[in-house]
Scaffold this active site. Sequence first.
Site, PDB file in Angstrom:
ATOM      1  N   SER A   1     -21.827  28.256  96.814  1.00 59.20           N
ATOM      2  CA  SER A   1     -20.485  28.485  97.420  1.00 59.20           C
ATOM      3  C   SER A   1     -20.614  28.666  99.055  1.00 59.20           C
ATOM      4  CB  SER A   1     -19.625  29.541  96.688  1.00 59.20           C
ATOM      5  OG  SER A   1     -18.521  29.779  97.331  1.00 59.20           O
TER       6      SER A   1
ATOM      7  N   HIS B   1     -10.793  22.750  89.880  1.00 60.53           N
ATOM      8  CA  HIS B   1     -11.177  24.040  90.234  1.00 60.53           C
ATOM      9  C   HIS B   1     -11.089  25.079  89.061  1.00 60.53           C
ATOM     10  CE1 HIS B   1     -12.075  25.564  94.394  1.00 60.53           C
ATOM     11  NE2 HIS B   1     -12.102  26.794  93.613  1.00 60.53           N
TER      12      HIS B   1
HETATM   13  C1  FNR Z   1     -15.070  28.746  91.693  1.00 59.13           C
HETATM   14  N1  FNR Z   1     -14.895  27.502  92.076  1.00 59.13           N
HETATM   15  C2  FNR Z   1     -15.355  27.170  93.369  1.00 59.13           C
HETATM   16  N2  FNR Z   1     -15.339  26.002  93.790  1.00 59.13           N
HETATM   17  C3  FNR Z   1     -15.738  25.506  95.187  1.00 59.13           C
HETATM   18  O1  FNR Z   1     -15.779  24.635  95.563  1.00 59.13           O
HETATM   19  N3  FNR Z   1     -15.931  26.902  95.950  1.00 59.13           N
HETATM   20  C4  FNR Z   1     -15.835  28.133  95.768  1.00 59.13           C
HETATM   21  O2  FNR Z   1     -16.236  28.946  96.259  1.00 59.13           O
HETATM   22  C5  FNR Z   1     -15.498  28.221  94.092  1.00 59.13           C
HETATM   23  N4  FNR Z   1     -15.620  29.761  93.515  1.00 59.13           N
HETATM   24  C6  FNR Z   1     -15.383  29.746  92.534  1.00 59.13           C
HETATM   25  C7  FNR Z   1     -15.195  31.171  91.819  1.00 59.13           C
HETATM   26  C8  FNR Z   1     -15.237  31.351  90.417  1.00 59.13           C
HETATM   27  C9  FNR Z   1     -15.405  32.938  89.912  1.00 59.13           C
HETATM   28  C10 FNR Z   1     -14.968  30.362  89.641  1.00 59.13           C
HETATM   29  C11 FNR Z   1     -14.774  30.707  88.204  1.00 59.13           C
HETATM   30  C12 FNR Z   1     -14.989  29.031  90.089  1.00 59.13           C
HETATM   31  C13 FNR Z   1     -14.752  26.375  91.291  1.00 59.13           C
HETATM   32  C14 FNR Z   1     -16.098  25.827  90.407  1.00 59.13           C
HETATM   33  O3  FNR Z   1     -16.742  25.142  91.523  1.00 59.13           O
HETATM   34  C15 FNR Z   1     -15.627  24.582  89.374  1.00 59.13           C
HETATM   35  O4  FNR Z   1     -14.776  23.894  90.268  1.00 59.13           O
HETATM   36  C16 FNR Z   1     -15.027  25.230  88.265  1.00 59.13           C
HETATM   37  O5  FNR Z   1     -15.424  26.684  87.913  1.00 59.13           O
HETATM   38  C17 FNR Z   1     -15.197  24.505  87.010  1.00 59.13           C
HETATM   39  O6  FNR Z   1     -14.545  24.910  85.857  1.00 59.13           O
HETATM   40  P1  FNR Z   1     -15.137  25.890  84.734  1.00 59.13           P
HETATM   41  O7  FNR Z   1     -16.467  25.226  84.500  1.00 59.13           O
HETATM   42  O8  FNR Z   1     -15.245  27.157  85.230  1.00 59.13           O
HETATM   43  O9  FNR Z   1     -14.238  25.717  83.646  1.00 59.13           O
END
Ligand code: FNR
Length: 381
Positions: free
Chosen positions: A108, A275
């Site tokens: 990230s 997301h």
């Molecule tokens: C994320 N996600 C995310 N996506 C992104 O593009 N940049 C980011 O900084 C973050 N940060 C983030 C923090 C946390 C705690 C979570 C749980 C998720 C979204 C992530 O990349 C992804 O799309 C989702 O987590 C997918 O869903 P599941 O597998 O958590 O159900």
Amino acid sequence: MACDDGAFASFAARSRRCLPRLFADYVDGGAHGEWTMARNRSAFRQWGIVPRGLRDVSRVNTAVSCFGQTWKTPLMLAPVGFAGMLHSDREVGGARAAAQCGVGMAISTFSIDSMEDVAAAGAAPFAQIYVFRDRALTRDMLARAAACGIPGIIVTVDTAITPVRERDARNGFRHLSRPTVMQMASLLRHPRWLAGVAARGVPRIGNLAGYTTARGVMAQAREMAAQIDPRLDRAGLEWLRQEWKGRLIVKGVMHPQDAAIAMACGADGLIVSNHGGRQMDPAPATLDVLPQIVEAVAGRGDIVLDSGIRRGGDVVTALALGATAVSIGRPWAWALAAGGQRAVVAAINVLSQEVTDVLGLAGLTDIPALRAQGTDALWKM
Ligand code: FNR
């Protein structure tokens, strides 16, 4: 997200014990009523995978090529902001686990370890970036990504607005830079976690600390999140395409027209994602919109699906519906919190084994065979 039906349930439960509540809730939670989060899971229940016998499945190969890499299992660790706050192994530990298991990894923008540190760990990670209002800053991040050998960037396009996440609001998560007595008490109740975080020095957002004078992770995050450009449109994506010579992947696509625009702007691939239910609520499940997006992309690039993947059967279903691979966010965050790099390896292995089992029981010996079978491998419940 309560994880009561996934291969990762024990990691999820352990992570809640290891983390102060406000970090556990930050990982688990979603936007508004958390309907999208629930729907991401229930969508998989609409599909069965038809068992097939009388075929030689003594060898099952789950390797796939995606975004220019070959993964032993069709899986990538999704970008998770603040993952490095969950365990002292930080994002580098996650990346090493991914490399050890031969799967993809994305870090990230809001990671604690910088992309330079993660790239140096030898994991060939993708870097998730935001287009910031300050294009010079964005350009600098791209130059850094190129300089440290990042093979591709993932531009996230579903975060123009940050919705309320009620769990975070209740816990005052975004105001942690000046902890209240209650918050301090919660942190102190987890001395192992605290010692792990403190052992690596005062945490900062490794990717962004150089662009802000704010002190402390949360203050840095607040300042830089306000920099994410809500005006990002087609012209912005075209600009990014011109600036970045490596692979360009657009994340957060949920509509076939957006998929078509991204591909017309020169994207190499897409991540169909809501997301994990942390942005739009209520949104459709990613699995439900996938077929239309596959049609719009028409083979011009790889498509990864995320949001709600918890089981090997989910992976096989997504691939049968046209995804090239999947990614997981919370599951690897839970594992990292529960036991660092070793637990992330264990979690990936659990999922990989399930993929192998399901593929073999469907009478298929590799991913191309699954892709060729497509929805014929499925049963609509
Ligand atoms: C994320 N996600 C995310 N996506 C992104 O593009 N940049 C980011 O900084 C973050 N940060 C983030 C923090 C946390 C705690 C979570 C749980 C998720 C979204 C992530 O990349 C992804 O799309 C989702 O987590 C997918 O869903 P599941 O597998 O958590 O159900």
